[in-house]
Design a protein around this motif. Structure first.
Motif, short mmCIF file in Angstrom:
data_model
loop_
_atom_site.label_atom_id
_atom_site.label_comp_id
_atom_site.label_asym_id
_atom_site.label_seq_id
_atom_site.Cartn_x
_atom_site.Cartn_y
_atom_site.Cartn_z
N GLY A 171 0.80 -1.23 0.00
CA GLY A 171 0.00 0.00 0.00
C GLY A 171 0.83 1.26 0.00
O GLY A 171 0.32 2.34 0.33
N LEU A 172 2.09 1.17 -0.40
CA LEU A 172 2.98 2.32 -0.29
C LEU A 172 2.82 3.33 -1.42
O LEU A 172 3.07 4.52 -1.22
N ILE A 173 2.40 2.86 -2.59
CA ILE A 173 2.19 3.81 -3.69
C ILE A 173 0.99 4.72 -3.35
O ILE A 173 1.07 5.95 -3.51
N GLU A 174 -0.07 4.12 -2.87
CA GLU A 174 -1.24 4.92 -2.48
C GLU A 174 -0.88 5.88 -1.34
O GLU A 174 -1.30 7.05 -1.35
N TYR A 175 -0.10 5.40 -0.39
CA TYR A 175 0.32 6.25 0.73
C TYR A 175 1.13 7.43 0.23
O TYR A 175 0.94 8.57 0.66
N ALA A 176 2.05 7.18 -0.71
CA ALA A 176 2.86 8.26 -1.28
C ALA A 176 2.00 9.24 -2.08
O ALA A 176 2.20 10.46 -2.03
N GLN A 177 1.02 8.72 -2.81
CA GLN A 177 0.11 9.58 -3.58
C GLN A 177 -0.60 10.57 -2.67
O GLN A 177 -0.78 11.75 -3.02
N GLN A 178 -1.02 10.12 -1.52
CA GLN A 178 -1.73 10.97 -0.57
C GLN A 178 -0.82 12.07 -0.02
O GLN A 178 -1.31 13.02 0.60
N ARG A 179 0.46 11.94 -0.28
CA ARG A 179 1.44 12.91 0.22
C ARG A 179 2.16 13.62 -0.91
O ARG A 179 3.27 14.10 -0.74
N GLY A 180 1.51 13.67 -2.07
CA GLY A 180 1.98 14.53 -3.14
C GLY A 180 2.84 13.88 -4.20
O GLY A 180 3.33 14.56 -5.11
N VAL A 181 3.04 12.56 -4.13
CA VAL A 181 3.83 11.86 -5.14
C VAL A 181 2.85 11.15 -6.07
O VAL A 181 2.10 10.27 -5.63
N SER A 182 2.85 11.50 -7.33
CA SER A 182 1.90 10.89 -8.27
C SER A 182 2.24 9.41 -8.49
O SER A 182 3.38 8.98 -8.27
N ALA A 183 1.24 8.65 -8.94
CA ALA A 183 1.46 7.23 -9.19
C ALA A 183 2.54 7.02 -10.25
O ALA A 183 3.41 6.14 -10.11
N ASP A 184 2.52 7.82 -11.31
CA ASP A 184 3.53 7.69 -12.36
C ASP A 184 4.92 8.02 -11.83
O ASP A 184 5.90 7.35 -12.17
#
Length: 243
Positions: A171-184
């Motif tokens: 679940g780390l990609i989703e966690y990073a997305q919520q903190r401003g890092v896009s999935a791409d």
């Protein structure tokens, strides 16, 4: 592109890097260090520079005291240290007396995955993002519990694809997305074999040069500090060193 020959170094680190073990070092002492004002309109804790080794240093580049932490995103003692010490370290860094550098000491593939994502937003958000990954550690562990089949599937992938697959399971990609890092952006960082190699080689260098055997471990002005794994033990060492 050559993919993750550094994985062998990461595997080696697993035999050396216990969480919370530190038996080497010395006891530095020093005269009180004078405060140094940051340039107008800035603060030292927001002054971040990348080192040639690929790490990020926070603070006055000419600070007389240089604190380095070797830490792991999957180490519970490192998580506790982040929670206890991050704000206090920033306060000291803002005096200009001390710089701080967090060096990732990889212990396992999830550690590598998190390290790649923590760097993904760039140097200016590296420390806030690292602290948030530490805060998420328990929730992340809960998410990967019982995912043996998923991790066996990950093992069948080419090495360069494994960090992204691990990040999905944890679940780390989703966690990073919520903190401003896009999935791409996250996927691009997770596929960055050059950075993964550099981080893995950093583990080998730390083990060779400083005999780092556990996390967290601390250097004060290049000297490994003995018997220190939390803020309560480190703080008096910094005072002895002149803070």
């Amino acid at each position: 592109m050559k993919a993750f020959s550094g994985i062998a170094l990461i595997a080696l680190s697993l035999t050396l890097a216990a969480c919370g073990k530190n038996e080497e070092g010395a006891k530095p002492t020093g005269e009180p260090i004078a405060a140094v004002a940051a340039p107008a309109g800035t603060s030292w804790s927001e002054t971040i520079a990348e080192t040639p080794e690929g790490y990020f240093v926070m603070g006055n580049p000419n600070a007389k005291l240089k604190l380095v932490e070797y830490g792991s995103y999957t180490c519970s003692h490192c998580k506790d240290f982040s929670a206890e010490a991050s704000e206090e370290i920033r306060k000291i860094v803002d005096t200009g007396k001390m710089s701080f550098e967090f060096r990732t000491f990889l212990r396992d593939p999830i550690d590598l995955t998190t390290a790649l994502l923590a760097r993904c937003g760039g140097k200016d958000v590296y420390y806030p993002l690292s602290e948030q990954f530490f805060a998420n550690q328990s929730a992340m562990f809960e998410k990967v519990q019982g995912q043996d089949a998923a991790f066996k599937t990950v093992e069948q992938l080419p090495p360069a694809q494994r960090p992204a697959a691990i990040a999905q399971v944890a679940g780390l990609i989703e966690y990073a997305q919520q903190r401003g890092v896009s999935a791409d952006q996250a996927k691009q960082c997770l596929a960055d074999t050059k950075t993964a190699e550099k981080l893995a080689k950093g583990v080998e260098a730390a083990t060779s040069q400083y005999q780092i055997q556990g996390t967290p471990s601390f250097l004060i002005n290049g000297v490994l500090v003995d018997n220190v794994a939390n803020w309560a033990a480190l703080q008096p060492k910094l005072k002895d060193a002149g803070i």
